[in-house]
Design an enzyme around this catalytic site. Structure first.
Site, PDB file in Angstrom:
ATOM      1  N   ALA A 157       0.894  -1.161   0.000  1.00  0.00           N
ATOM      2  CA  ALA A 157       0.000   0.000   0.000  1.00  0.00           C
ATOM      3  C   ALA A 157       0.930   1.208   0.000  1.00  0.00           C
ATOM      4  O   ALA A 157       1.839   1.295   0.833  1.00  0.00           O
ATOM      5  CB  ALA A 157      -0.871   0.009   1.249  1.00  0.00           C
ATOM      6  N   LYS A 158       0.731   2.117  -0.948  1.00  0.00           N
ATOM      7  CA  LYS A 158       1.689   3.222  -1.103  1.00  0.00           C
ATOM      8  C   LYS A 158       1.326   4.359  -0.148  1.00  0.00           C
ATOM      9  O   LYS A 158       0.756   5.381  -0.546  1.00  0.00           O
ATOM     10  CB  LYS A 158       1.685   3.684  -2.565  1.00  0.00           C
ATOM     11  CG  LYS A 158       2.959   4.354  -3.009  1.00  0.00           C
ATOM     12  CD  LYS A 158       2.992   4.492  -4.527  1.00  0.00           C
ATOM     13  CE  LYS A 158       4.044   5.458  -5.000  1.00  0.00           C
ATOM     14  NZ  LYS A 158       5.401   5.171  -4.562  1.00  0.00           N
ATOM     15  N   ALA A 159       1.638   4.135   1.134  1.00  0.00           N
ATOM     16  CA  ALA A 159       1.290   5.101   2.167  1.00  0.00           C
ATOM     17  C   ALA A 159       2.465   6.026   2.457  1.00  0.00           C
ATOM     18  O   ALA A 159       3.629   5.612   2.405  1.00  0.00           O
ATOM     19  CB  ALA A 159       0.887   4.371   3.441  1.00  0.00           C
TER      20      ALA A 159
END
Ligand code: PY5
Length: 308
Positions: A157-159
């Site tokens: 997840a590109k957090a």
């Protein structure tokens, strides 16, 4: 590292605002705790047209990253896709650009449950050249920092918060005289760069770490897997060991910012003979043909915007 070059507008919560007006409050939840998700997308300019690369795939990942963190993006994918096009047109982007959509928890609470904080969305687009030296290649170290583990902070997840881990490794690499760091995952296997996926070539076969090795499922990684397959190479997603970085024939990074960056050295050892290898070169050429709309076969990956 390039300083950001200012453009006219930024898309913010549904409208185009002046670059200088695109501000956030200092109590923005995401600023304190990293509770945002983002994307990096490239657009390539050629002959009066700017081609956005795999826009729908990037937006799909954007919504997936938001889903992980219970963030409801208050715009549809079509609306954000139109927003990207409107923004590039408004900025009259007549050069290669980087597009940065971000959704973040704005301000409301100081505690750690961001659920009540509104989700704000912004998209910036600005001129962008090379991120790493794609012509000469880069010398990397294996970082002493491990990549965030899949059961600690989902790396797929590109957090925003994921990138404090990347920043530690990047600073370590640069201070030690390297260009970039390569992370091992929590099991000790090769993972990825600080903002790039990694491939190696051994005896004409390409290998790249699987999703179980705590990687971001890169869109450029997927692009290269498809292009290499079409060029007749075998590509395997399998565990890669640290020592394979030292004894492989070729190695390269893939990423939106990094494009295809040759890795010419790892931990003071040359990769292959230290020169950029033929497979890396062939893939770089194929990649740039695709992203600039010169290859009909992959036209579906492009969103062309006429700016004549
Ligand atoms: N791994 C990580 C940790 C990344 O941040 C990125 C992209 C990739 C792999 C490659 O993914 P993709 O091919 O889908 O871009 N990084 C961002 C980029 O725009 C930010 C880099 C600073 O390339």
């Amino acid at each position: 590292m390039m300083a950001i070059q200012e453009t006219k507008y930024i898309w913010m919560n549904g409208s185009l605002v002046d670059w200088k007006e695109a501000q956030v409050h200092v109590l923005t939840h995401a600023l304190h705790y990293g509770t945002g998700v983002f994307e990096g997308i490239r657009a390539y300019w050629r002959d009066g047209v700017v081609y956005v690369f795999r826009l729908q795939d990037h937006l799909r990942r954007f919504y997936n990253s938001a889903k992980t963190y219970f963030m409801e993006i208050p715009y549809s994918r079509d609306e954000l896709s139109d927003a990207v096009v409107d923004l590039l047109k408004a900025n009259a982007a007549r050069e290669n650009c980087y597009i940065r959509p971000i959704a973040y928890r704005a301000f409301k609470v100081i505690g750690l449950d961001p659920s009540k904080c509104p989700v704000h969305v912004a998209i910036a687009a600005f001129p962008f050249g090379k991120y790493l030296d794609i012509d000469k290649g880069v010398h990397c170290c294996v970082s002493a920092w491990r990549r965030i583990a899949v059961d600690a902070l989902p790396p797929d997840a590109k957090a925003c918060g994921n990138y404090v881990n990347s920043a530690l490794a990047k600073m370590e690499a640069l201070r030690n005289g390297f260009d970039e760091a390569i992370f091992l995952d929590s099991h000790g296997y090769v993972c990825e760069g600080t903002g790039e996926n990694i491939f190696i070539a051994r005896a004409n076969i390409l290998y790249t770490p699987p999703t179980s090795a705590a990687i971001l499922e890169g869109i450029t990684r997927d692009t290269v897997i498809q292009l290499a397959g079409d060029l007749g190479y075998r590509v395997q997603e399998r565990i890669v060991t640290r020592n394979e970085l030292y004894v492989c024939d070729e190695a390269f990074f893939t990423g939106t910012a990094a494009e295809i960056t040759p890795i010419t050295g790892v931990d003071h050892r040359p990769v292959g003979d230290g020169a950029i290898g033929p497979i890396t070169r062939e893939l770089q050429e194929a990649f740039f043909d695709v992203v600039t709309g010169k290859n009909e076969r992959y036209k579906d990956w492009l969103t062309p915007i006429g700016l004549l």
